[in-house]
Design an enzyme around this catalytic site. Structure first.
Site, short mmCIF file in Angstrom:
data_model
loop_
_atom_site.label_atom_id
_atom_site.label_comp_id
_atom_site.label_asym_id
_atom_site.label_seq_id
_atom_site.Cartn_x
_atom_site.Cartn_y
_atom_site.Cartn_z
N THR A 1 15.30 45.58 49.26
CA THR A 1 16.70 45.93 49.36
C THR A 1 17.08 47.30 50.01
O THR A 1 16.25 48.31 49.40
CB THR A 1 17.54 45.75 48.06
OG1 THR A 1 17.58 44.39 47.93
CG2 THR A 1 18.88 45.96 48.37
N HIS A 2 17.49 47.71 50.90
CA HIS A 2 17.80 48.87 51.48
C HIS A 2 19.01 49.72 50.95
O HIS A 2 20.10 48.80 50.82
CB HIS A 2 17.81 48.83 53.14
CG HIS A 2 16.34 48.52 53.88
ND1 HIS A 2 15.93 47.21 53.80
CD2 HIS A 2 15.51 49.58 54.06
CE1 HIS A 2 14.73 47.31 54.40
NE2 HIS A 2 14.48 48.71 54.70
N GLU B 1 18.48 58.04 64.05
CA GLU B 1 19.11 59.25 64.04
C GLU B 1 19.43 59.49 65.78
O GLU B 1 19.00 59.10 66.54
CB GLU B 1 17.95 60.24 63.83
CG GLU B 1 17.40 60.23 62.40
CD GLU B 1 16.74 58.92 62.17
OE1 GLU B 1 16.05 58.21 63.07
OE2 GLU B 1 16.90 58.46 60.74
N SER C 1 14.31 54.11 53.94
CA SER C 1 13.68 53.30 52.81
C SER C 1 12.85 54.33 51.79
O SER C 1 12.81 55.45 52.06
CB SER C 1 12.91 52.05 52.95
OG SER C 1 11.64 52.46 53.79
#
Ligand code: 8IG
Length: 267
Positions: free
Chosen positions: A88-89, A188, A207
């Site tokens: 799960t992020h 980014e 993560s």
């Protein structure tokens, strides 16, 4: 099983159910597979059980293409490995507790060490897509902590020097770098990658740092390995693409499988 809002109790509940569903009383080492690492899993050993994460208390369905919401129990030599085929992020917005629930469940299941893998962007142009890099330290730019209450957890040597040294004995070509976690899910900007360089980062991803902190709190030894799947934004001049990430993993699978297969029995 009663509903609980205590994340540690929820992890205990998940570990108890895990033992029932897998028939494995205790696990020894946990692995969390990041983007690009799934093809390496078969090198770890024979699967004794595979369950859906959603069959355990506290887990939710996998949200990303190429991420599989399964947990595999693998017998490798004398060890029982607990392998999370996805994570799960933070960017899924389910909260920090959900992000670290796998690590806490692994601890409750008996694990003494966790191998956190991820796919990430790299800042060194010698790291071509498909290059594995050991995480030597991290910078957590989420602004969050998984720790509840005033517990002041020491993060010196968070990424086990012992395990990193073992990895470099197995593969002396392995490089090391500082992993910087952004909240995501966007990549980014080139200016942000300039900032990463200025603050001492070498790898960028979405993560790992929150999980590593929770693992340290739980007393687990942590090994972090990044698979550089793309050059960070602005370095190559090409745009970033999720398909590139999946392709780099597939291409690097045999090297990653070989690496994990040789390292894990030594942990
Ligand atoms: I795979 O370039 C992968 N994940 N933040 N930046 C961030 N996460 C990533 C990247 C990247 N590549």
């Amino acid at each position: 099983m009663s509903e609980t809002t205590d994340p540690y109790q929820l992890a205990d509940d998940a570990a108890a159910r895990l033992a029932e569903l897998t028939g494995v009383e205790r696990h020894d080492v946990a692995l969390v597979l990041g983007s690009g690492w799934l093809p390496a899993v078969d090198a770890l050993g024979r699967a004794t059980a595979e369950i859906d994460t959603t069959d355990l208390p506290g887990f939710s369905a996998a949200a990303v293409a190429g991420h599989s919401g399964k947990i595999r129990s693998i017998r490798a030599g004398e060890k029982n490995l607990l392998v999370f085929l996805s994570r799960t992020h933070y960017y899924e917005g389910r909260g920090v507790d959900a992000v670290v629930h796998g690590v806490r469940t692994a601890s409750a299941a008996g694990c003494r060490a966790v191998v956190l893998t991820n796919g990430c962007g790299g800042l060194k142009d010698t790291w071509s897509p498909g290059t594995p890099v050991l995480i030597s330290d991290h910078i957590n730019l989420t602004g969050r902590s998984p720790i509840r209450g005033a517990r002041f957890i020491d993060l010196t040597d968070l990424y086990s020097p012992r395990l990193r040294a073992m990895c470099r004995e197995v593969d002396p070509t392995l490089d090391e770098g500082v992993y910087v976690q952004f909240p995501g899910p966007h990549y980014e900007t080139p200016a942000e990658i300039g900032m990463v360089r200025a603050i001492g980062g070498h790898l960028v991803g979405m993560s790992t740092t929150l999980e590593a902190i929770a693992a340290r709190e739980a007393g687990l030894e942590v090994l972090g390995i990044s698979l550089v799947t793309n050059l960070a934004a602005g370095i190559s001049g090409e745009p970033l693409d999720h398909q590139e990430v999946l392709d780099a993993g597939r291409a690097a699978a045999s090297r990653m499988g070989d690496l994990l297969g040789r390292i894990v029995p030594l942990i």
